[in-house]
Design a protein around this motif. Structure first.
Motif, short mmCIF file in Angstrom:
data_model
loop_
_atom_site.label_atom_id
_atom_site.label_comp_id
_atom_site.label_asym_id
_atom_site.label_seq_id
_atom_site.Cartn_x
_atom_site.Cartn_y
_atom_site.Cartn_z
N THR A 51 82.33 10.10 -108.03
CA THR A 51 83.03 8.86 -107.68
C THR A 51 83.05 7.89 -108.85
N VAL A 89 95.20 9.40 -110.40
CA VAL A 89 94.95 8.26 -109.50
C VAL A 89 95.56 8.51 -108.12
N LEU A 95 92.81 9.78 -105.75
CA LEU A 95 91.56 9.04 -105.58
C LEU A 95 91.16 8.88 -104.11
N CYS A 138 89.95 6.89 -114.32
CA CYS A 138 91.27 6.45 -113.88
C CYS A 138 91.53 5.00 -114.30
N THR A 139 90.48 4.19 -114.30
CA THR A 139 90.63 2.80 -114.78
C THR A 139 91.03 2.80 -116.26
N ALA A 140 90.40 3.66 -117.04
CA ALA A 140 90.76 3.75 -118.47
C ALA A 140 92.21 4.19 -118.63
N GLN A 141 92.66 5.11 -117.79
CA GLN A 141 94.06 5.56 -117.86
C GLN A 141 95.01 4.41 -117.49
N VAL A 142 94.68 3.66 -116.47
CA VAL A 142 95.55 2.56 -116.06
C VAL A 142 95.62 1.49 -117.15
N VAL A 143 94.48 1.20 -117.77
CA VAL A 143 94.48 0.23 -118.87
C VAL A 143 95.37 0.71 -120.01
N LEU A 171 86.54 6.98 -110.89
CA LEU A 171 87.03 5.60 -110.91
C LEU A 171 87.05 5.04 -112.33
N ALA A 172 86.03 5.35 -113.11
CA ALA A 172 85.99 4.85 -114.49
C ALA A 172 87.10 5.49 -115.32
#
Length: 473
Positions: free
Chosen positions: A216, A187, A190, A223-228, A220-221
């Motif tokens: 892109t 992230v 990004l 990294c979103t999964a990693q943040v969740v 984004l998808a």
């Protein structure tokens, strides 16, 4: 023979061949530097949690199962591979597979870094940096548990690349899936996705828009999964504040010094005995050269260099905060630091920094590429102006040559350091225990009861191995 009928090698083919050679060389160097005992010794999660969860959850459910706030897709795939092959080869499969992944990433970086580092030789060294880093074999190289650091180093090239075709865009997006689903800290890079949207100019100067949408969306998808996963999964850590002076001094004494020697404890001893001057002088010189490269390279190399250097410091700082017990009084070094080995995050921060240095070297080597023909031959009736232009051209030429010499000197220094530390040295796994040597005794312990689970030692923990696997034909 008519020139029109003369066949030339397509540029993409020569690039592909060079990338494959760089990948194979990187894999071989990484494998060689481990040494035979390290290659056969299973490390940490590879024989611990990853293997246990693979056995308990199965091949599919374990792939994206979070651990300590991370998704670890590629390491879990390698554990699957190790499980599918003979049990006595498990240690070597994971070591070899990890080296092969690093080699594959090197081939990808060689292709994707072309816009920022046009020089093929410099780009080859840049791509092979994960295998050349002196500290790499100590802990992070040759095991699946630390592959995420190599994914992090590849992320900026995937995010910033301007794909010219939809096929190229799909390939970059496919690799990005594995990278972002293996390392949360991607992230940090990004913002470099903005570079992927910059228009591309062909030889005639015409502009076309790159195919940046696939990478892109995937970045984004993922990294979103990693943040969740990070905010929903528990992480066993002892975070705590760290003085900025110790962060900065530790970054110099560990990741920065680790660029040229794995024996960071000896350098700390030099500081204790003689003060900071012997260390800071080369560090300041290196910093000045990298800063100077920001004025000679293109916008792409400039932003990638800055991103990598900032991420190196950021990864180091975040690691110290997340693991408060790792912080030491580096700003006021004491004798207890003499001989102390590198922290587990040192090589990761150092790899990002080494990559930034090599991008800077590429920018310096490429100085003047945009105007190889020299000053315009247009004459001027006024002799004074003509002489002034000649003097300016001579001065500019001298500056370009000096920049190029400096860039090649940086590359030579990296290669020289790598050669000096190429032989297998001490690692966290140098003392074993070698996995394959324990299998016969484990098989014997399973005799008469195939439902049992036996212990096989790893470094630094142990593995619970089902007899059903050990006795499999």
């Amino acid at each position: 023979m008519d020139r029109a009928t003369t066949r030339t090698t397509p540029p993409w083919l020569s690039t592909a061949v060079a990338a494959v050679l760089v990948g194979l060389a990187t894999t071989a160097i990484a494998w060689w530097r481990l040494g035979p005992v390290t290659r056969g010794t299973v490390w940490a999660e590879d024989g611990g949690l990853f293997l246990r969860e693979r056995i308990a959850l199965g091949a599919v459910d374990s792939l994206l199962h979070p651990y300590a706030g991370y998704l670890h897709l590629v390491p879990r795939l390698l554990v699957d591979l190790g499980r599918a092959l003979p049990v006595e080869d498990y240690g070597r499969v994971l070591s070899g597979g990890s080296c092969a992944v690093v080699g594959g990433l090197a081939a990808v970086v060689y292709v994707l870094a072309r816009d920022a580092v046009p020089s093929g030789p410099v780009r080859a060294v840049l791509a092979a940096a994960p295998a050349l880093l002196p500290l790499a074999p100590v802990e992070i190289s040759g095991n699946a548990a630390n592959l995420h650091w190599f994914m992090l180093a590849a992320a900026p090239w995937l995010f910033a690349y301007r794909a010219r075709t939809w096929a190229g865009a799909a390939a970059v997006a496919a690799v990005t899936v594995f990278v972002v689903l293996t390392e949360l800290q991607t992230v940090l890079f990004l913002p470099l996705l903005a570079l992927a949207w910059f228009p591309v100019r062909d030889a005639s100067g015409a502009r076309s828009w790159p195919r940046a949408l696939p990478v892109t969306v995937v970045a984004l998808a993922g990294c979103t999964a990693q943040v969740v996963a990070a905010v929903t999964d528990e992480r066993a850590a002892d975070p705590g504040p760290v003085a900025f002076a110790d962060v900065l001094a530790g970054w110099v004494l560990q990741p920065v010094v680790g660029l040229w020697t794995p024996d960071v404890g000896a350098v700390a001893g030099t500081v204790v005995a003689s003060g900071w001057a012997p260390v800071l002088l080369p560090v300041v010189a290196l910093a000045l050269v990298v800063i100077a490269s920001l004025w000679t390279g293109n916008a792409r190399s400039r932003w990638v260099t800055i991103a990598l250097a900032v991420a190196s410091g950021g990864v180091w700082w975040a690691a110290l905060i997340a693991n408060g017990g790792s912080a030491r009084a580096w700003s006021d070094p004491q004798p207890d630091l003499v001989g102390a080995g590198p922290l587990r995050y040192t090589a990761a921060s150092g790899l990002l920094l080494l990559t930034a240095v090599l991008v800077a070297a590429g920018a310096l080597v490429g100085t003047g590429r945009r105007d190889r023909r020299g000053p315009s031959p247009q004459t001027d009736e006024r002799t004074g102006r003509r002489r002034a232009r000649r003097r300016a051209a001579t001065t500019g030429g001298a500056v370009r040559r000096a920049a190029q010499v400096t860039g090649w000197a940086l590359v030579a220094a990296v290669l020289t350091t790598s050669v000096l530390h190429a032989a297998p040295g001490p690692t966290r796994r140098s003392d074993g225990p070698v996995w394959g040597e324990q299998v016969p005794a484990a098989v014997a312990a399973c005799a008469g009861d195939p439902t049992r689970v036996v212990d096989v030692k790893t470094a630094p923990w142990g593995a619970q191995v089902p007899c059903s696997w050990l006795l499999r034909p």
